[in-house]
Design an enzyme around this catalytic site. Structure first.
Site, short mmCIF file in Angstrom:
data_model
loop_
_atom_site.label_atom_id
_atom_site.label_comp_id
_atom_site.label_asym_id
_atom_site.label_seq_id
_atom_site.Cartn_x
_atom_site.Cartn_y
_atom_site.Cartn_z
N SER A 1 28.89 56.34 -3.56
CA SER A 1 28.45 55.05 -3.03
C SER A 1 28.20 55.07 -1.52
O SER A 1 27.36 54.36 -1.00
CB SER A 1 29.49 53.98 -3.35
N SER B 1 35.40 56.95 -8.13
CA SER B 1 35.59 57.67 -6.88
C SER B 1 34.25 57.73 -6.18
O SER B 1 33.22 57.59 -6.80
CB SER B 1 36.12 59.06 -7.14
N THR B 2 34.31 57.91 -4.88
CA THR B 2 33.07 57.66 -4.13
C THR B 2 32.47 58.84 -3.40
O THR B 2 31.82 59.65 -4.03
CB THR B 2 33.26 56.44 -3.23
N THR B 3 32.67 58.95 -2.10
CA THR B 3 31.73 59.78 -1.35
C THR B 3 32.13 61.25 -1.24
O THR B 3 33.26 61.56 -0.84
CB THR B 3 31.56 59.19 0.07
N ALA C 1 33.80 51.05 -0.49
CA ALA C 1 34.42 51.89 -1.52
C ALA C 1 34.78 53.28 -1.02
O ALA C 1 35.33 54.08 -1.76
CB ALA C 1 33.47 52.00 -2.72
#
Lengths: 275, 292
Positions: free
Chosen positions: A188, A52-54, A227
Site C-alpha cells: 500500500s 501487511s504492507t510495504t 498502513a
C-alpha cells in the site's frame, strides 16, 4: 507379490516417485490438503483480515537490499506492530510479502521448503530464474483465493550466482513475473516508497548507502500511508533490512538498523539529501 | 496343473536373507561414527556425484551400502518424509527415530512380501545437543532396527571392521582421530591380509557438526580433509565458518576465496593460501557471519 514393491510398505507411492525434486508437486500428489490456496466455498464473505504492507528492494553493485516495515493492519486497526515481512528464501535470496498475511506466510514457508528440498534431492542450488519461476507457479495456485479477496503480492530479490548481480522480481496476483531493474516496491505504501527511491537511488551506490536509501523510502511511505509503520524509537521497532550478496543472505542486526536510522535522521536534520 | 513345490517358511526367509547379505557384502564398506563434536560418515567411493552419504534434514543424515538405485530411492523418500513432517508440524518435530521406523516398515514389508528383498543397509544418524543425545540407527535388509552406540559399520567386511572398531573406538575422539581410525579400518582387507592405504580422493566423508546452527550436514573435501587425515597436521575439527566461495555451502574444503569488494570477510586473506583454516574450536553458536 505386487508389481510395485512399495505398495505394501507403510509410506505411500508418492514418496518413491522418481524424477521429481519439487516439494510442492509432492504435496499435490500426496497431501493436497497441506497446499496453500485451496478453494473457499463459493460466495464466502471474508471477514476483515490482517494485511501487511510495504516492501522495498533496491540493487547495488554486487547485491541487493530488501526492507519491509513492521505493521500489519486490519481495516483501520493495527493488527500487529512488529510483524516480519521479509524472509530468507534460501542462502542467496529474500522474499518480502504484502497482501493478506495468512496465505502469504504459508506461501513463504512452502517456498523455503521447496528450495531446500530441491537442493537436497538434486545436490545443487536452483538458479535464481528457476526460483523466481517457482514462486510464480505458487502464486498462480493462490489465484482462486486472490479472487475471493485473499491476495498475496510478494517481492523476490536475490543474488544471481551465474551473472554475479543482484536481481529483483515482482509479481501480480495472477502469477505474472516481472524483472525489475534498479529498485521496486510493493504494497500500500509502494507509491510513496517508489517516489522516494526514484529521487534517491542511483546506480553505483554502496551497500551501506543502498540500505540508507531503502530505509528512507520506507520512512517516506510511513509518512503518507497509514498502513505502513514507521520506525518506533521508543519500542526499538525498526524496519527489517536484509542484504543479499555473493556472501549470502544477511539480516541487519537491531544495532545496525538503529544506526542506519540515526544516520537518516541526522541527514534530514541537516537539510541535506541522501546523496 | 502343476503344483509349486512346498518351501518351508524358514527356508524361504533364509534364502532371501542369504541373497541380500551376499550382495550387500560385495559392496565397499561405510562407517558411521560419533566424535566429540558430532557424527562422521566415511565411505570408500571414487565417484564425486553418486553419493552414499547424504543430508536428510537439519540435524540428520543418511549413509547406505548396497545397491545404488535402491538406497537412492530410499534417500529421496526420507527427504520427502522429513520435509513433509517439518512442513506440517515444526522443524524440531522431525526425528531420526521416526525416519528409522518408516524405513524399517518399508524394508520389512519388501523383505516378507516381495519376490526380492532390498539389497541395502542403512544408517540414519541425528546429532543432538550433547554427545549423549546423539542417535545412530542401523537398518538392515529385513527391516530390523538397531539403536547403536558410537559407531555403525555397513557393507563388505562389516564384521571384521566392526570388531576392529570395537577395540579402537571410544567416546570423545576428535574428528581427525575418528577419521584416521575409520580410514584405517576401511583399508583393512581380511581376504589377502594386505592393508590398503586409502587416499582422500577415494573417500567420501561428511559430518553432522554439532556446533552449526541449523543445517549440520557438511561434506568434507580438499585441503581440509587432507589436513584432518594427516598425522602431523594440527587441524582436529572442521572450521566454524563455511567456505567463503559463493555457491552451495554443502562442502567444506578449507580453501579461501579472494575477498569480495562488497562484504569483505574478515579472515579471508591471501587468495592462493594453501593453509587450511586452523581454527578447531567452535566459539559459541556463531552463525557464520549471519546477523541475528
Amino acid at each position: 507379490m505386487t508389481a510395485d514393491p512399495f505398495r505394501e510398505g507403510r509410506l505411500p507411492e508418492a514418496f518413491f516417485a522418481p524424477g521429481n525434486s519439487s516439494f510442492t508437486d509432492f504435496l499435490a500428489a500426496h497431501a493436497e490438503h497441506l497446499l496453500p490456496g485451496r478453494n473457499l466455498p463459493a460466495g464466502a464473505v471474508m471477514p476483515e483480515l490482517p494485511h501487511s504492507t510495504t516492501i522495498v528492494a533496491a540493487t547495488f553493485d554486487g547485491g541487493v537490499v530488501m526492507g519491509g516495515d513492521r505493521r500489519a493492519t486490519m481495516g483501520n486497526y493495527i493488527a500487529h506492530r512488529e510483524m516480519e515481512k521479509v524472509y530468507p528464501a534460501d542462502d542467496y535470496s529474500a522474499v518480502g510479502i504484502s497482501g493478506t498475511v495468512g496465505p502469504a506466510i504459508e506461501m513463504v514457508r512452502l517456498f523455503q521448503v521447496e528450495l531446500e528440498h530441491y537442493e537436497k534431492i538434486e545436490g545443487t542450488l536452483m538458479s535464481l530464474e528457476g526460483k523466481a519461476n517457482r514462486l510464480a507457479t505458487m502464486l498462480r495456485g493462490n489465484l482462486p483465493l486472490a479472487m475471493q479477496g485473499l491476495a498475496v503480492v510478494p517481492l523476490y530479490a536475490g543474488y544471481d550466482l551465474d551473472r554475479n548481480v543482484g536481481r529483483i522480481f515482482s509479481y501480480d496476483v495472477s502469477g505474472a513475473r516481472y524483472e525489475e531493474h534498479g529498485y521496486h516496491s510493493t504494497g500500500s505504501g509502494s507509491l510513496f516508497a517508489k517516489g522516494s527511491l526514484k529521487k534517491r537511488w542511483r546506480p553505483g551506490l554502496t551497500a551501506d548507502e543502498t540500505v540508507g536509501v531503502v530505509l528512507e523510502s520506507l520512512q517516506d511511505a510511513a509518512d503518507d500511508d497509514s498502513a505502513t509503520g514507521g520506525s518506533d524509537v521508543g519500542r526499538r521497532i525498526y524496519p527489517v533490512l536484509v542484504v543479499v550478496t555473493a556472501q549470502g543472505y544477511r539480516r541487519l542486526s537491531q544495532d545496525e538498523t538503529e544506526a542506519a536510522f540515526q544516520a537518516v535522521v541526522a541527514r534530514n536534520a541537516e537539510g541535506g539529501s541522501a546523496r | 496343473m502343476s503344483m509349486p513345490f512346498y518351501v518351508p517358511p524358514e527356508q524361504q526367509m533364509k534364502d532371501r536373507a542369504d541373497y541380500a547379505r551376499r550382495n550387500i557384502a560385495r559392496g565397499r564398506p561405510v562407517i558411521v561414527l560419533a566424535y566429540d563434536n558430532g557424527i562422521a560418515f566415511v565411505a570408500e567411493n571414487a565417484s564425486r556425484s553418486l553419493h552414499k552419504i547424504s543430508e536428510i534434514y537439519d540435524r540428520m543424515a543418511f549413509g547406505a551400502a548396497g545397491r545404488y538405485n535402491e538406497f537412492e530411492n530410499l534417500r529421496v523418500a526420507g527427504v520427502r518424509y522429513a520435509d513433509l513432517r517439518g512442513y506440517s508440524y515444526d522443524r524440531s518435530d522431525v526425528t531420526a527415530r521416526g525416519l528409522a521406523n518408516a524405513y524399517a516398515q518399508i524394508l520389512g514389508n519388501v523383505f516378507t512380501q516381495d519376490s526380492k528383498p532390498m539389497e541395502v543397509e542403512l544408517a540414519v544418524a541425528e546429532v543432538g545437543a550433547t554427545p549423549e543425545q546423539d542417535q545412530i540407527y542401523r537398518l538392515t535388509y529385513d527391516g530390523s532396527v538397531a539403536d547403536e552406540q558410537g559407531f555403525v559399520v555397513m557393507g563388505g567386511q562389516a564384521d571384521t571392521i566392526s570388531s576392529g572398531m570395537q577395540e579402537r573406538w571410544r567416546p570423545g575422539l576428535t574428528l581427525s582421530a575418528a577419521l584416521t581410525l575409520a580410514v584405517e579400518m576401511l583399508g583393512r582387507d581380511s581376504t589377502n591380509g594386505a592393508d590398503r592405504a586409502l587416499t582422500p580422493d577415494r573417500l567420501e566423508v561428511a559430518v553432522l557438526d554439532r556446533a552449526r546452527p541449523r543445517r549440520a550436514f557438511r561434506r568434507l573435501g580438499g585441503q581440509l580433509l587432507e589436513a584432518l587425515l594427516a598425522p602431523d597436521d594440527p587441524t582436529t575439527d572442521v572450521p566454524s565458518s563455511d567456505d567463503s566461495r559463493p555457491g552451495a555451502h554443502d562442502t567444506l574444503t578449507g580453501e579461501q576465496a579472494p575477498p569480495s569488494p562488497v562484504n569483505p570477510v574478515p579472515q579471508a586473506g591471501d587468495p592462493v593460501s594453501t593453509e587450511p583454516d586452523q581454527e578447531p574450536g567452535h566459539p559459541g553458536n556463531d552463525a557464520g557471519g549471519a546477523g541475528a
